[in-house]
Scaffold this motif. Sequence first.
Motif, short mmCIF file in Angstrom:
data_model
loop_
_atom_site.label_atom_id
_atom_site.label_comp_id
_atom_site.label_asym_id
_atom_site.label_seq_id
_atom_site.Cartn_x
_atom_site.Cartn_y
_atom_site.Cartn_z
N TRP A 1 8.16 3.87 3.78
CA TRP A 1 7.61 2.86 4.76
C TRP A 1 6.31 2.06 3.85
N PHE B 1 0.86 -1.34 0.14
CA PHE B 1 0.17 0.00 0.14
C PHE B 1 0.98 1.26 -0.07
N SER C 1 5.41 -1.26 3.30
CA SER C 1 5.38 -2.52 3.78
C SER C 1 5.04 -3.59 3.01
N SER D 1 -0.92 7.90 13.11
CA SER D 1 -0.34 8.28 14.58
C SER D 1 -1.51 8.78 15.25
N THR E 1 2.66 12.51 6.99
CA THR E 1 1.31 12.31 7.29
C THR E 1 0.25 13.20 6.44
N THR F 1 2.45 6.66 1.94
CA THR F 1 3.26 7.65 2.50
C THR F 1 4.48 8.07 1.97
C1 LIG Z 1 6.94 0.26 10.33
C2 LIG Z 1 5.99 1.08 9.40
C3 LIG Z 1 5.30 0.59 8.47
C4 LIG Z 1 4.35 1.58 7.72
N1 LIG Z 1 3.82 1.15 6.68
C5 LIG Z 1 3.11 1.68 5.73
C6 LIG Z 1 2.66 1.22 4.30
O1 LIG Z 1 2.72 0.10 4.15
N2 LIG Z 1 2.07 1.89 3.53
C7 LIG Z 1 2.12 3.51 3.91
O2 LIG Z 1 1.65 4.04 3.06
N3 LIG Z 1 2.66 3.93 5.03
C8 LIG Z 1 3.13 3.22 5.98
N4 LIG Z 1 3.69 3.71 6.94
C9 LIG Z 1 3.68 5.36 7.45
C10 LIG Z 1 2.74 5.34 8.54
O3 LIG Z 1 1.20 5.09 8.28
C11 LIG Z 1 2.73 6.96 8.82
O4 LIG Z 1 1.75 7.52 8.23
C12 LIG Z 1 3.87 7.64 8.55
O5 LIG Z 1 4.87 7.04 9.30
C13 LIG Z 1 3.83 9.39 8.98
O6 LIG Z 1 4.64 10.00 8.44
P1 LIG Z 1 6.00 10.63 9.01
O7 LIG Z 1 6.57 9.20 9.65
O8 LIG Z 1 6.85 11.24 7.95
O9 LIG Z 1 5.61 11.51 10.43
P2 LIG Z 1 5.47 12.78 10.23
O10 LIG Z 1 4.01 13.21 9.26
O11 LIG Z 1 6.63 13.76 9.97
O12 LIG Z 1 4.90 13.19 11.76
C14 LIG Z 1 5.90 13.01 12.94
C15 LIG Z 1 5.09 13.16 14.22
O13 LIG Z 1 4.37 14.72 14.16
C16 LIG Z 1 3.02 14.24 14.40
N5 LIG Z 1 2.09 15.40 13.59
C17 LIG Z 1 2.53 15.72 12.26
N6 LIG Z 1 1.58 16.43 11.92
C18 LIG Z 1 0.90 16.75 12.84
C19 LIG Z 1 -0.20 17.57 13.29
N7 LIG Z 1 -0.73 18.48 12.14
N8 LIG Z 1 -0.77 17.79 14.55
C20 LIG Z 1 -0.33 16.96 15.68
N9 LIG Z 1 0.87 16.18 15.30
C21 LIG Z 1 1.31 16.31 14.04
C22 LIG Z 1 2.60 12.88 13.91
O14 LIG Z 1 1.60 12.39 14.64
C23 LIG Z 1 3.85 12.04 14.25
O15 LIG Z 1 3.98 11.78 15.71
C24 LIG Z 1 4.46 2.89 8.05
C25 LIG Z 1 5.22 3.40 8.91
C26 LIG Z 1 5.89 2.56 9.86
C27 LIG Z 1 6.80 3.22 10.64
#
Ligand SMILES: Cc1cc2nc3c(=O)[nH]c(=O)nc-3n(C[C@H](O)[C@H](O)[C@H](O)COP(=O)(O)OP(=O)(O)OC[C@H]3O[C@@H](n4cnc5c(N)ncnc54)[C@H](O)[C@@H]3O)c2cc1C
Length: 389
Positions: free
Chosen positions: A157, A124, A159, A370, A133, A127
Amino acid sequence: MSAAQHESDEIAAIRQAVRALCEKFPGEYWRALDRERAYPTEFVEALTGAGFLAALIPEQYGGSGLSMGAAIAIMEEIQANGCNGAACHAQMYVMGTLLRHGSPEQKQKFLPSIARGELRLQAFGVTEPTSGTDTLNLRTTAVRDNDHYVVNGQKIWTSRVEHSDLMLLLARTTPREQAQKRTEGLSVFLVDMREARGKGLTIRPIRTMMNHATTEVFFDDLRVPAENLIGREGQGFHYILSGMNAERILIAAECIGDAKWFIGRASGYARERNVFGRPIGQNQGVQFPIARAYAQMRGAELMVHEAAGLYEAGRDCGAEANMAKLLAADASWAAADMCVQTHGGFGFAEEFDIERKFRETRLYQVAPISTNLILSYLAEHVLRLPRSY
Ligand SMILES: Cc1cc2nc3c(=O)[nH]c(=O)nc-3n(C[C@H](O)[C@H](O)[C@H](O)COP(=O)(O)OP(=O)(O)OC[C@H]3O[C@@H](n4cnc5c(N)ncnc54)[C@H](O)[C@@H]3O)c2cc1C
């Protein structure tokens, strides 16, 4: 009586069958894979063979045609028995986008093979590294070129992509400034990775704190047949959103399973471990955190069942699905922390499996959504507070 005890005989039988399957994959199996960050191929094949991963595919496409109530029972039991459904949970729900928005020809072409386990659709690609996010800011583009779209960009990410034949990809088809609405201009494609690898698709694994088979994916002039566009061009964001309730509910059920596993382990250990001449569980300082984790899990479990019931009835369950995920992820994480504490030093020993499950369940505070974003959703859509982002 727990929410699970109100379930039908059919669901009780499914739970029993999943338990029996999981018994063949004990702690040693998962520990060995964890050390190598290797994929649990045999486990996934066993689940596929038993038809569990096709639970939500309707019978007309060869699936098991089970309810969401049955699907959550499957995911919960996998976790409650010490296994890790994250290796394959997406095979259950990613196909929902195809089922709801695909053409009759696409459904006929893909769903029966997915149901038989011959095709895996468990990747999927949403991201991206720069947008995180903020999905509407994603940069991967798909530009129409006759009977193909040409895809350029990067996902992160993504997966299970190395263990999947197909990937559901969200890409921008209309530049943001030209889209009629903020939420339009993105489209969903089925990328057949058997054809794409080496022809514009590159996969790079990311080693993470737990064994999760996650990757970065690079698209460099990848040609995707136009017939693989799902639904209408520009509507992809809505299609992805429509699948999120199922994803949230199923992952919340996994968290409930994890919490049950931690609570079971902690109670067992607290009954048997003798220090100062009596079981540690005789001390209220040890009992109370276990009892609190149990109460927290049971409360979250009710919300998971509430969300699943609304989903099954075809009613709006956005708030309940999000709350189920929030509460269940909090419950599993609290139970994990309590379980390490109850075990003292042994909570850190690999052979107890607790540190592994602790690392695995931590993910659900961050993915698939998240915690902060769930709170923002509730604030804005349920409590009518001003939009914060
Ligand atoms: C092991 C793993 C597997 C995953 N698998 C998939 C997958 O298969 N497919 C896929 O598409 N994605 C996947 N993801 C992505 C996951 O679903 C998250 O959406 C993604 O990690 C969020 O983006 P970021 O890490 O860049 O965090 P950021 O967007 O940079 O956010 C960092 C922190 O800031 C907080 N934050 C950001 N904006 C705000 C706001 N406006 N208000 C309050 N808090 C905020 C977030 O909650 C987070 O805690 C995976 C992630 C991981 C770690």
